[in-house]
Design a protein around this motif. Structure first.
Motif, PDB file in Angstrom:
ATOM      1  N   LEU A 169       0.814  -1.217   0.000  1.00 37.27           N
ATOM      2  CA  LEU A 169       0.000   0.000   0.000  1.00 37.27           C
ATOM      3  C   LEU A 169       0.852   1.272   0.000  1.00 37.27           C
ATOM      4  CD1 LEU A 169      -2.861   1.236   0.203  1.00 37.27           C
ATOM      5  CD2 LEU A 169      -2.558   1.206   2.691  1.00 37.27           C
ATOM      6  N   SER A 170       1.620   1.483   1.058  1.00 32.26           N
ATOM      7  CA  SER A 170       2.350   2.747   1.179  1.00 32.26           C
ATOM      8  C   SER A 170       3.834   2.641   0.841  1.00 32.26           C
ATOM      9  CB  SER A 170       2.197   3.312   2.592  1.00 32.26           C
ATOM     10  OG  SER A 170       2.733   2.424   3.561  1.00 32.26           O
ATOM     11  N   GLY A 171       4.410   1.438   1.022  1.00 29.90           N
ATOM     12  CA  GLY A 171       5.815   1.275   0.659  1.00 29.90           C
ATOM     13  C   GLY A 171       6.031   1.516  -0.825  1.00 29.90           C
ATOM     14  N   SER A 172       5.171   0.914  -1.633  1.00 32.43           N
ATOM     15  CA  SER A 172       5.229   1.101  -3.086  1.00 32.43           C
ATOM     16  C   SER A 172       4.333   2.239  -3.557  1.00 32.43           C
ATOM     17  CB  SER A 172       4.797  -0.198  -3.793  1.00 32.43           C
ATOM     18  OG  SER A 172       5.638  -1.272  -3.445  1.00 32.43           O
ATOM     19  N   GLY A 173       3.565   2.805  -2.631  1.00 34.13           N
ATOM     20  CA  GLY A 173       2.550   3.790  -2.974  1.00 34.13           C
ATOM     21  C   GLY A 173       2.995   4.978  -3.808  1.00 34.13           C
ATOM     22  N   PRO A 174       4.142   5.622  -3.478  1.00 33.10           N
ATOM     23  CA  PRO A 174       4.552   6.763  -4.292  1.00 33.10           C
ATOM     24  C   PRO A 174       4.681   6.434  -5.773  1.00 33.10           C
ATOM     25  CG  PRO A 174       5.801   6.735  -2.261  1.00 33.10           C
ATOM     26  CD  PRO A 174       5.012   5.447  -2.297  1.00 33.10           C
ATOM     27  N   ALA A 175       5.135   5.228  -6.084  1.00 33.99           N
ATOM     28  CA  ALA A 175       5.282   4.848  -7.495  1.00 33.99           C
ATOM     29  C   ALA A 175       3.936   4.824  -8.201  1.00 33.99           C
ATOM     30  CB  ALA A 175       5.958   3.479  -7.605  1.00 33.99           C
ATOM     31  N   TYR A 176       2.882   4.420  -7.485  1.00 38.59           N
ATOM     32  CA  TYR A 176       1.551   4.409  -8.102  1.00 38.59           C
ATOM     33  C   TYR A 176       1.105   5.827  -8.451  1.00 38.59           C
ATOM     34  CZ  TYR A 176       1.570  -0.025  -5.459  1.00 38.59           C
ATOM     35  OH  TYR A 176       1.902  -1.234  -4.905  1.00 38.59           O
ATOM     36  N   ILE A 177       1.381   6.770  -7.554  1.00 36.81           N
ATOM     37  CA  ILE A 177       1.004   8.159  -7.809  1.00 36.81           C
ATOM     38  C   ILE A 177       1.808   8.723  -8.979  1.00 36.81           C
ATOM     39  CG2 ILE A 177       0.805  10.466  -6.811  1.00 36.81           C
ATOM     40  CD1 ILE A 177      -1.050   8.296  -5.585  1.00 36.81           C
ATOM     41  N   TYR A 178       3.116   8.414  -9.018  1.00 39.52           N
ATOM     42  CA  TYR A 178       3.936   8.885 -10.128  1.00 39.52           C
ATOM     43  C   TYR A 178       3.445   8.292 -11.449  1.00 39.52           C
ATOM     44  CZ  TYR A 178       7.059  10.000  -6.211  1.00 39.52           C
ATOM     45  OH  TYR A 178       7.578  10.459  -5.037  1.00 39.52           O
ATOM     46  N   TYR A 179       2.964   7.081 -11.399  1.00 41.15           N
ATOM     47  CA  TYR A 179       2.410   6.413 -12.580  1.00 41.15           C
ATOM     48  C   TYR A 179       1.199   7.193 -13.102  1.00 41.15           C
ATOM     49  CZ  TYR A 179       0.756   2.410 -15.405  1.00 41.15           C
ATOM     50  OH  TYR A 179       0.351   1.588 -16.430  1.00 41.15           O
ATOM     51  N   ILE A 180       0.334   7.620 -12.175  1.00 43.48           N
ATOM     52  CA  ILE A 180      -0.832   8.416 -12.562  1.00 43.48           C
ATOM     53  C   ILE A 180      -0.387   9.741 -13.178  1.00 43.48           C
ATOM     54  CG2 ILE A 180      -2.817   9.702 -11.662  1.00 43.48           C
ATOM     55  CD1 ILE A 180      -3.118   7.510  -9.540  1.00 43.48           C
ATOM     56  N   VAL A 181       0.625  10.370 -12.569  1.00 38.19           N
ATOM     57  CA  VAL A 181       1.111  11.645 -13.088  1.00 38.19           C
ATOM     58  C   VAL A 181       1.701  11.477 -14.486  1.00 38.19           C
ATOM     59  CG1 VAL A 181       2.782  13.509 -12.739  1.00 38.19           C
ATOM     60  CG2 VAL A 181       1.466  12.627 -10.799  1.00 38.19           C
ATOM     61  N   GLU A 182       2.410  10.376 -14.723  1.00 38.78           N
ATOM     62  CA  GLU A 182       2.907  10.096 -16.070  1.00 38.78           C
ATOM     63  C   GLU A 182       1.770  10.114 -17.084  1.00 38.78           C
ATOM     64  OE1 GLU A 182       5.805   6.833 -16.742  1.00 38.78           O
ATOM     65  OE2 GLU A 182       5.660   6.546 -14.580  1.00 38.78           O
ATOM     66  N   ALA A 183       0.659   9.452 -16.727  1.00 34.34           N
ATOM     67  CA  ALA A 183      -0.492   9.394 -17.627  1.00 34.34           C
ATOM     68  C   ALA A 183      -1.106  10.780 -17.815  1.00 34.34           C
ATOM     69  CB  ALA A 183      -1.536   8.431 -17.071  1.00 34.34           C
ATOM     70  N   MET A 184      -1.176  11.564 -16.731  1.00 36.25           N
ATOM     71  CA  MET A 184      -1.735  12.912 -16.825  1.00 36.25           C
ATOM     72  C   MET A 184      -0.851  13.800 -17.707  1.00 36.25           C
ATOM     73  SD  MET A 184      -3.050  13.459 -12.875  1.00 36.25           S
ATOM     74  CE  MET A 184      -3.967  14.977 -13.190  1.00 36.25           C
ATOM     75  N   GLU A 185       0.454  13.662 -17.573  1.00 38.30           N
ATOM     76  CA  GLU A 185       1.370  14.458 -18.397  1.00 38.30           C
ATOM     77  C   GLU A 185       1.252  14.092 -19.874  1.00 38.30           C
ATOM     78  OE1 GLU A 185       5.038  15.679 -15.425  1.00 38.30           O
ATOM     79  OE2 GLU A 185       5.226  13.869 -16.646  1.00 38.30           O
ATOM     80  N   GLN A 186       1.160  12.797 -20.145  1.00 35.43           N
ATOM     81  CA  GLN A 186       1.018  12.365 -21.529  1.00 35.43           C
ATOM     82  C   GLN A 186      -0.290  12.865 -22.143  1.00 35.43           C
ATOM     83  OE1 GLN A 186       1.875   8.223 -22.292  1.00 35.43           O
ATOM     84  NE2 GLN A 186       0.704   8.217 -24.201  1.00 35.43           N
ATOM     85  N   SER A 187      -1.363  12.775 -21.368  1.00 33.30           N
ATOM     86  CA  SER A 187      -2.656  13.242 -21.877  1.00 33.30           C
ATOM     87  C   SER A 187      -2.632  14.751 -22.090  1.00 33.30           C
ATOM     88  CB  SER A 187      -3.775  12.863 -20.911  1.00 33.30           C
ATOM     89  OG  SER A 187      -3.623  13.522 -19.672  1.00 33.30           O
ATOM     90  N   ALA A 188      -1.962  15.475 -21.193  1.00 35.90           N
ATOM     91  CA  ALA A 188      -1.856  16.927 -21.345  1.00 35.90           C
ATOM     92  C   ALA A 188      -1.162  17.284 -22.654  1.00 35.90           C
ATOM     93  CB  ALA A 188      -1.090  17.521 -20.161  1.00 35.90           C
ATOM     94  N   HIS A 189      -0.111  16.546 -22.968  1.00 36.95           N
ATOM     95  CA  HIS A 189       0.613  16.766 -24.233  1.00 36.95           C
ATOM     96  C   HIS A 189      -0.298  16.504 -25.429  1.00 36.95           C
ATOM     97  CE1 HIS A 189       3.768  16.689 -27.263  1.00 36.95           C
ATOM     98  NE2 HIS A 189       3.355  15.481 -27.635  1.00 36.95           N
ATOM     99  N   GLU A 190      -1.078  15.421 -25.334  1.00 41.92           N
ATOM    100  CA  GLU A 190      -1.927  15.040 -26.467  1.00 41.92           C
ATOM    101  C   GLU A 190      -3.108  15.978 -26.671  1.00 41.92           C
ATOM    102  OE1 GLU A 190      -2.955  10.916 -26.139  1.00 41.92           O
ATOM    103  OE2 GLU A 190      -0.857  10.250 -26.149  1.00 41.92           O
ATOM    104  N   ILE A 191      -3.498  16.703 -25.632  1.00 36.39           N
ATOM    105  CA  ILE A 191      -4.588  17.662 -25.797  1.00 36.39           C
ATOM    106  C   ILE A 191      -4.076  19.095 -25.963  1.00 36.39           C
ATOM    107  CG2 ILE A 191      -6.293  16.244 -24.598  1.00 36.39           C
ATOM    108  CD1 ILE A 191      -5.877  17.899 -22.096  1.00 36.39           C
ATOM    109  N   GLY A 192      -2.741  19.225 -26.129  1.00 35.41           N
ATOM    110  CA  GLY A 192      -2.185  20.505 -26.550  1.00 35.41           C
ATOM    111  C   GLY A 192      -1.676  21.428 -25.472  1.00 35.41           C
ATOM    112  N   LEU A 193      -1.444  20.927 -24.265  1.00 32.90           N
ATOM    113  CA  LEU A 193      -0.919  21.776 -23.199  1.00 32.90           C
ATOM    114  C   LEU A 193       0.605  21.716 -23.151  1.00 32.90           C
ATOM    115  CD1 LEU A 193      -3.386  21.070 -20.245  1.00 32.90           C
ATOM    116  CD2 LEU A 193      -3.287  23.095 -21.683  1.00 32.90           C
TER     117      LEU A 193
END
Length: 273
Positions: A169-193
């Motif tokens: 849950l929390s030991g590996s947890g930061p990696a899960y959040i960074y994974y979500i941010v990776e997806a958000m950054e990629q989507s931001a690029h694809e929608i022109g931000l």
């Protein structure tokens, strides 16, 4: 003055060193670090934090009050056997290895032992750390450990059998959040931000959501529903997440990480026999 020695110089060791030195809890001259063979990494740590490094185990461990084992779980046995001649019955030994049980460590070392599961947010003093310990740990040593680990975040004492779940849950947890941010950054690029604009927006969104979860009496589900207007943009996005079973994927992700921690423990018990 207390001497703290790290066996292993990877991301977790550096995160702890960073947090401890920032809080100035232990003088840098009394923090010692070694690793298997990466001289460049030791040199970087020494210059960055002003700590001591060496490949002479006697220098690293002589009169050490606390020894932190921060190697890869697969290297646990070799590391424990290498340091055993230098560990005394009063040396406080702290392991931050996932899946390496107190019983296994006790089979090699005869000393007070604490298992700790921090995460890499220790580097900024925001780790969520859980610990358990054997019956050789004194009240003073437990308090020292809690004080030490609390300098890098929140610390909770739990039964050892819960550590596998906490690892997932929390030991590996930061990696899960960074994974979500990776997806958000990629989507931001694809929608022109632009990348810089998207990064600021994403970080502030995460900070705001974390603060809401901390201060609000509402459940995460209620907070989500409050943002999700019927027929609105959030509802459209959530519908895609539900259709792709993202919630179930995350549940399975955390369960699998917890199971892997148990598998590592079983693997080490088998190799010991």
């Amino acid at each position: 003055m207390m001497k703290l020695s790290f066996i292993g110089a990877g991301s977790m060791a550096e995160a702890m060193i960073s947090g401890i030195t920032q809080k100035k809890l232990i003088d840098q001259k009394n923090i010692f670090v070694t690793n298997r063979s990466d001289e460049l990494k030791l040199s970087i740590l020494q210059k960055k934090y002003g700590i001591q490094t060496s490949y002479h185990m006697e220098e690293i461990l002589d009169q050490a009050d606390i020894v932190v084992l921060a190697v890869k779980p697969k290297d646990a046995e070799d590391a424990l056997l290498a340091i055993r001649p230098y560990i005394h019955s009063t040396t406080l030994f702290i392991s931050v290895l996932a899946g390496i049980s107190l019983t296994y460590i006790e089979s090699i070392l005869n000393c007070p032992i604490i298992r700790a599961m921090p995460n890499t947010s220790a580097a900024i003093g925001k780790s969520a750390t859980a610990i358990s310990y054997n019956n050789k740990v004194s009240d003073e040593q437990l308090n020292i450990t809690i004080n030490l680990l609390s300098s890098i975040g929140n610390t909770t004492v739990v039964e050892e059998e819960k550590l596998d779940a906490i690892t997932g849950l929390s030991g590996s947890g930061p990696a899960y959040i960074y994974y979500i941010v990776e997806a958000m950054e990629q989507s931001a690029h694809e929608i022109g931000l632009e990348k810089s604009v998207a990064k600021n927006l994403i970080i502030q969104t995460l900070l705001g959501a974390a603060e809401m979860l901390t201060t609000s009496e509402k459940s995460p589900a209620d907070l989500r529903k409050a943002v999700t207007s019927p027929g609105g943009t959030t509802e459209a996005g959530i519908r895609v997440l539900d259709n792709n079973q993202v919630k179930q994927a995350f549940i399975h992700c955390i369960k699998e990480a917890a199971l892997q921690s148990k598998r590592l423990a079983q693997l080490n018990q088998t190799s010991q026999k």
